[in-house]
Write a protein that holds these residues in place. Structure first.
Motif, PDB file in Angstrom:
ATOM      1  N   MET A   7       0.817  -1.213   0.000  1.00 47.65           N
ATOM      2  CA  MET A   7       0.000   0.000   0.000  1.00 47.65           C
ATOM      3  C   MET A   7       0.852   1.266   0.000  1.00 47.65           C
ATOM      4  N   LEU A   8       2.109   1.146   0.446  1.00 47.16           N
ATOM      5  CA  LEU A   8       2.989   2.309   0.418  1.00 47.16           C
ATOM      6  C   LEU A   8       3.245   2.790  -1.002  1.00 47.16           C
ATOM      7  N   HIS A   9       3.133   1.880  -1.976  1.00 47.63           N
ATOM      8  CA  HIS A   9       3.367   2.268  -3.368  1.00 47.63           C
ATOM      9  C   HIS A   9       2.353   3.304  -3.844  1.00 47.63           C
ATOM     10  N   ARG A  10       1.229   3.424  -3.152  1.00 50.23           N
ATOM     11  CA  ARG A  10       0.228   4.422  -3.526  1.00 50.23           C
ATOM     12  C   ARG A  10       0.679   5.833  -3.179  1.00 50.23           C
ATOM     13  N   HIS A  11       1.619   5.947  -2.233  1.00 49.23           N
ATOM     14  CA  HIS A  11       1.994   7.252  -1.719  1.00 49.23           C
ATOM     15  C   HIS A  11       3.460   7.594  -1.950  1.00 49.23           C
ATOM     16  N   LEU A  12       4.262   6.621  -2.342  1.00 49.24           N
ATOM     17  CA  LEU A  12       5.686   6.840  -2.571  1.00 49.24           C
ATOM     18  C   LEU A  12       6.095   6.244  -3.908  1.00 49.24           C
ATOM     19  N   PRO A  13       7.131   6.770  -4.548  1.00 49.50           N
ATOM     20  CA  PRO A  13       7.624   6.178  -5.786  1.00 49.50           C
ATOM     21  C   PRO A  13       8.047   4.727  -5.587  1.00 49.50           C
ATOM     22  N   HIS A  14       7.902   3.936  -6.629  1.00 48.00           N
ATOM     23  CA  HIS A  14       8.175   2.505  -6.547  1.00 48.00           C
ATOM     24  C   HIS A  14       9.603   2.225  -6.077  1.00 48.00           C
ATOM     25  N   ASP A  15      10.591   2.909  -6.659  1.00 47.04           N
ATOM     26  CA  ASP A  15      11.973   2.612  -6.301  1.00 47.04           C
ATOM     27  C   ASP A  15      12.301   3.015  -4.872  1.00 47.04           C
ATOM     28  N   HIS A  16      11.591   4.011  -4.321  1.00 46.74           N
ATOM     29  CA  HIS A  16      11.819   4.398  -2.931  1.00 46.74           C
ATOM     30  C   HIS A  16      11.342   3.299  -1.983  1.00 46.74           C
ATOM     31  N   VAL A  17      10.196   2.704  -2.290  1.00 47.91           N
ATOM     32  CA  VAL A  17       9.694   1.618  -1.444  1.00 47.91           C
ATOM     33  C   VAL A  17      10.611   0.406  -1.539  1.00 47.91           C
ATOM     34  N   VAL A  18      11.085   0.091  -2.729  1.00 52.93           N
ATOM     35  CA  VAL A  18      12.004  -1.050  -2.897  1.00 52.93           C
ATOM     36  C   VAL A  18      13.288  -0.803  -2.112  1.00 52.93           C
ATOM     37  N   ALA A  19      13.796   0.431  -2.159  1.00 55.42           N
ATOM     38  CA  ALA A  19      14.993   0.757  -1.382  1.00 55.42           C
ATOM     39  C   ALA A  19      14.720   0.621   0.110  1.00 55.42           C
ATOM     40  N   GLY A  20      13.537   1.048   0.556  1.00 58.07           N
ATOM     41  CA  GLY A  20      13.173   0.890   1.957  1.00 58.07           C
ATOM     42  C   GLY A  20      13.075  -0.565   2.368  1.00 58.07           C
ATOM     43  N   LEU A  21      12.533  -1.399   1.484  1.00 63.30           N
ATOM     44  CA  LEU A  21      12.457  -2.838   1.747  1.00 63.30           C
ATOM     45  C   LEU A  21      13.848  -3.442   1.902  1.00 63.30           C
ATOM     46  N   ALA A  22      14.752  -3.079   1.004  1.00 61.26           N
ATOM     47  CA  ALA A  22      16.111  -3.633   1.045  1.00 61.26           C
ATOM     48  C   ALA A  22      16.823  -3.237   2.333  1.00 61.26           C
ATOM     49  N   THR A  23      16.686  -1.972   2.725  1.00 61.09           N
ATOM     50  CA  THR A  23      17.335  -1.510   3.959  1.00 61.09           C
ATOM     51  C   THR A  23      16.733  -2.185   5.181  1.00 61.09           C
ATOM     52  N   ALA A  24      15.405  -2.275   5.212  1.00 59.95           N
ATOM     53  CA  ALA A  24      14.739  -2.927   6.345  1.00 59.95           C
ATOM     54  C   ALA A  24      15.104  -4.400   6.427  1.00 59.95           C
ATOM     55  N   LEU A  25      15.240  -5.060   5.280  1.00 56.82           N
ATOM     56  CA  LEU A  25      15.610  -6.477   5.272  1.00 56.82           C
ATOM     57  C   LEU A  25      17.006  -6.667   5.833  1.00 56.82           C
ATOM     58  N   ARG A  26      17.940  -5.812   5.453  1.00 56.01           N
ATOM     59  CA  ARG A  26      19.304  -5.929   5.975  1.00 56.01           C
ATOM     60  C   ARG A  26      19.348  -5.710   7.483  1.00 56.01           C
ATOM     61  N   ALA A  27      18.460  -4.838   7.975  1.00 60.76           N
ATOM     62  CA  ALA A  27      18.433  -4.540   9.406  1.00 60.76           C
ATOM     63  C   ALA A  27      17.572  -5.516  10.195  1.00 60.76           C
ATOM     64  N   GLY A  28      16.894  -6.436   9.501  1.00 60.16           N
ATOM     65  CA  GLY A  28      15.993  -7.359  10.186  1.00 60.16           C
ATOM     66  C   GLY A  28      14.729  -6.693  10.674  1.00 60.16           C
ATOM     67  N   ALA A  29      14.362  -5.563  10.075  1.00 60.24           N
ATOM     68  CA  ALA A  29      13.155  -4.827  10.461  1.00 60.24           C
ATOM     69  C   ALA A  29      12.007  -5.311   9.582  1.00 60.24           C
TER      70      ALA A  29
END
Length: 288
Positions: free
Chosen positions: A220-242
């Motif tokens: 649902m975040l893709h509705r409010h943020l650019p696609h690549d920003h959400v993907v970058a957020g996913l990658a960072t959160a995955l590395r941090a275990g968040a």
């Protein structure tokens, strides 16, 4: 100008014009044949009509340097001479598409010309206005555009957008892994390997149902943020275990601020947006 997957706007077809009358029928047909043989044989393999139109534009621009037969000037030079003499384009837009008013079925889809297209789940049971163009299909709720799809050319096909079903999937997350909407999102590149990796980690940490719900909130975040920003957020959160949607929203917001060089409040009220999205979900789980 209507963008059709055919070189109707090819400049060499306009040249030369004669004041006394139209005497270039054979020349126009010959140039169409030349363009087809040189650019459309063999038939180009493309993923979309937009890609084909971009290729036609590139061929058209390159053709400005070509000379037709023994003419002294190039196609581009002829066109520069003729352009001031052409009739102006109409000031009012001319709609070339065809309107339909189908009713949205229980699977949040409309049927147009024997093909099905998805719309937001809140539209189930309501009548929509659909504009069918040569290369795309646009769905309206009143005057508001609510969906846009590339037009299907094969009868009996279905095109679905995963975003249209997220509110329904929040209630029944077990349907997501086998959904056709997910399959098409993967094929189009919208659902990336990063989404899959974060989803797998979230399911391992929270269980399948809760992990999938967390993924849906991320989508649902893709509705409010650019696609690549959400993907970058996913990658960072995955590395941090968040492995929560809020963590992904935070990281996506950080990336958004860094990329744009300023604050963006699109995710500041993430919780209220999510609550509103849940409230708007209607209809049955679609069989997609």
């Amino acid at each position: 100008m209507d963008r059709r997957p055919f070189p109707l706007r090819h400049r060499s077809l306009l040249l030369p014009a004669r004041i006394q009358g139209a005497h270039e029928k054979g020349g126009v047909e010959g140039q169409i044949g030349w363009f087809r043989r040189n650019h459309l044989v063999p038939i180009p393999e493309v993923d979309s009509l937009d890609e084909l139109n971009a290729m036609v534009d590139a061929w058209d621009e390159a053709d400005d340097a070509r000379r037709i037969g023994s003419r002294a000037r190039t196609v581009g030079e002829h066109f520069a001479t003729e352009q001031p003499l052409l009739a102006p384009l109409p000031t009012e837009p001319f709609e070339t598409g065809r309107w339909f008013t189908p009713r949205v079925d229980r699977y949040a889809q409309v049927t147009v010309r024997m093909n099905k297209y998805s719309v937001p789940a809140r539209m189930v049971g309501r009548q929509a206005r659909v504009l069918l163009n040569a290369s795309d299909l646009v769905v309206f709720d009143g005057r508001t555009e609510i969906a846009r799809h590339e037009r299907l050319m094969t009868k009996g096909s279905t095109r679905v957008d995963l975003d249209h079903y997220l509110e329904v999937l929040l209630r029944k997350p077990g349907v997501l892994p086998g959904a056709k909407a997910l399959e098409q999102a993967r094929a189009s590149g919208r659902f990336t390997p990063v989404h899959d990796a974060w989803w797998a980690a979230a399911c391992k940490a929270h269980g399948d149902a809760d992990g999938t719900r967390a993924l849906i909130e991320v989508l649902m975040l893709h509705r409010h943020l650019p696609h690549d920003h959400v993907v970058a957020g996913l990658a960072t959160a995955l590395r941090a275990g968040a492995l929560t949607a809020d963590a992904v929203a935070l990281e996506a917001r950080k990336y958004n601020d860094t990329a744009d060089g300023g604050a963006d409040d699109t995710t500041a009220d993430h919780q209220s947006l999510m609550s509103g999205d849940r409230a708007r979900g209607e209809g049955e789980i679609p069989a997609v």
